[in-house]
Design an enzyme around this catalytic site. Structure first.
Site, short mmCIF file in Angstrom:
data_model
loop_
_atom_site.label_atom_id
_atom_site.label_comp_id
_atom_site.label_asym_id
_atom_site.label_seq_id
_atom_site.Cartn_x
_atom_site.Cartn_y
_atom_site.Cartn_z
N GLU A 159 9.06 -4.33 10.58
CA GLU A 159 9.67 -3.20 10.03
C GLU A 159 10.04 -2.29 11.15
O GLU A 159 9.35 -2.03 12.04
CB GLU A 159 8.48 -2.24 9.31
CG GLU A 159 8.61 -0.96 8.57
CD GLU A 159 7.96 -0.54 7.81
OE1 GLU A 159 6.94 -1.18 7.32
OE2 GLU A 159 7.99 0.68 7.49
N ASP A 186 0.71 -1.16 -0.03
CA ASP A 186 0.03 -0.14 0.09
C ASP A 186 0.99 1.20 0.06
O ASP A 186 0.30 2.34 0.16
CB ASP A 186 -0.93 -0.08 1.15
CG ASP A 186 -0.22 -0.12 2.38
OD1 ASP A 186 0.84 -0.28 2.75
OD2 ASP A 186 -1.12 0.13 3.47
N SER A 187 2.32 1.07 0.05
CA SER A 187 3.09 2.19 -0.24
C SER A 187 2.72 2.80 -1.55
O SER A 187 3.29 3.79 -1.94
CB SER A 187 4.71 1.74 -0.20
OG SER A 187 4.84 0.30 -0.90
N GLU A 226 -1.68 -5.48 8.48
CA GLU A 226 -0.91 -4.85 9.55
C GLU A 226 -1.68 -5.28 10.98
O GLU A 226 -2.58 -5.26 10.88
CB GLU A 226 -0.80 -3.62 9.45
CG GLU A 226 0.06 -3.08 8.02
CD GLU A 226 0.24 -1.57 7.94
OE1 GLU A 226 -0.07 -0.94 8.91
OE2 GLU A 226 0.97 -1.13 6.96
N ASP A 274 -1.27 -6.02 -0.55
CA ASP A 274 -1.52 -5.45 0.70
C ASP A 274 -2.86 -4.94 0.89
O ASP A 274 -3.43 -4.51 0.08
CB ASP A 274 -0.55 -4.25 0.74
CG ASP A 274 0.27 -3.83 2.04
OD1 ASP A 274 0.13 -4.61 2.99
OD2 ASP A 274 1.11 -2.93 2.16
N LYS A 276 -1.36 -9.48 2.64
CA LYS A 276 -0.74 -9.01 3.90
C LYS A 276 -1.64 -7.83 4.72
O LYS A 276 -2.47 -7.21 4.04
CB LYS A 276 0.57 -8.42 3.60
CG LYS A 276 1.28 -7.53 4.74
CD LYS A 276 2.65 -7.25 4.33
CE LYS A 276 2.88 -5.84 3.97
NZ LYS A 276 2.45 -4.57 4.72
O1 KIV Z 1 3.65 -1.11 1.69
C1 KIV Z 1 4.68 -1.49 1.60
O2 KIV Z 1 5.37 -1.31 0.65
C2 KIV Z 1 5.37 -2.41 2.91
C3 KIV Z 1 6.80 -2.83 2.75
C4 KIV Z 1 7.35 -1.54 3.38
C5 KIV Z 1 6.94 -4.00 3.80
O3 KIV Z 1 4.38 -2.59 3.58
#
Ligand code: KIV
Length: 275
Positions: A193, A55-56, A126, A94, A124
């Site tokens: 992280e 989600d980056s 969190e 994510d 994924k």
């Molecule tokens: O969203 C992302 O890119 C991440 C990584 C930094 C692990 O969660």
């Protein structure tokens, strides 16, 4: 002669089972983010084991300050694109902020959409103990889940900064306990992280499932970086954990400036570049 890519030499598809075996054999797992087919193909050809559609993408692709605005539809759109570029790596999507926190049922519905509509291999999410019900629900239904502990960017408004987590005993113990809760709930791996290397080592050694570190020291079972950071495309972000393997920002500025000059002076296109 054409380039022979790692994905051709070793084309066997990466599975969650393979990651587990890699940990057992002490083979390190390499992971990077990607958000589109072009980059996903390059990352996959280079032999990266796991590609995260992070989600980056909210920061990197969309230009937001945080990851919070990313929607389920946008995650699905980018993950579909990534899937078109990949032949070997395990692709993890994510789950966006608020797509899994409300209830295990909602997490299940949204993860199901991501898996069904994109063809990706896992999701994924969190958080610690609070998301274990959702992880167990997804796992039961055959959706592999990767956890994410330590600095969890979707909680930035609670944390108030992007500084390292787990630096005091109470927080370190919580991260350790959460990691075990995620493993018990059925997570196949956990991203750690920005936590002290010592804590990364302790968590990694105590778990059966692999840990993937980003700023969590060298003892994690694998490492992940945001691809734009390690290629030097993002210039105003210099955390200690990023190693720059290229300076593509400057390379691109140079190439594009040359193109601008050539267009302005009329040297592009040449006779040979015309019909
Ligand atoms: O969203 C992302 O890119 C991440 C990584 C930094 C692990 O969660």
């Amino acid at each position: 002669m054409g380039t022979t890519y790692t994905s051709e030499i070793n084309p066997k598809k990466v599975t969650t089972r393979r990651l587990f075996d890699m940990k057992k054999k002490g083979i390190k797992i390499s992971c990077l983010t990607a958000y589109d087919a072009l980059i996903a193909k390059i990352v996959d050809d280079a032999g990266v084991d796991l590609i995260l559609v992070g989600d980056s993408l909210g920061n990197i692709v969309q230009g937001h300050d945080t990851t919070l605005p990313v929607t389920l539809e946008e995650t699905i759109y980018h993950t579909k694109a990534v899937m078109r570029g990949v032949r070997r790596a395990l692709v993890v999507a994510d789950m966006p902020f608020m797509s899994y926190q409300v209830s295990a049922e909602e997490a299940f519905r949204n993860a199901g959409r991501i898996m069904k509509e994109t063809g990706c291999h896992a999701v994924k999410l969190e958080g610690g103990k609070l998301v274990t019900e959702a992880i167990a629900r997804l796992n039961e239904a055959g959706i592999p889940v990767m956890g994410h502990l330590g600095l969890t960017p979707q909680s930035i408004n609670k944390f108030g900064s992007y500084k390292a987590r787990g630096t005091n005993e109470v927080e370190a113990e919580k991260i350790f306990a959460d990691a075990h809760s995620l493993q018990e709930a059925g997570a196949f791996a956990i991203v750690l992280e920005k936590i002290p290397a010592e804590l990364g080592k302790k968590v990694t050694e105590s778990l059966e499932i692999p840990t993937i570190g980003i700023g969590a020291g060298p003892n994690c079972d694998g490492q992940i970086l945001v691809y734009t950071d390690m290629l030097g495309l993002t210039v105003d972000f210099h955390p200690r954990f990023v190693r720059r393997y290229a300076n593509l920002h400057d390379e691109m500025i140079k190439a594009i400036s040359e193109y601008v000059d050539d267009v302005q002076i009329g040297s592009f296109p040449s006779h040979d570049e015309s019909y």
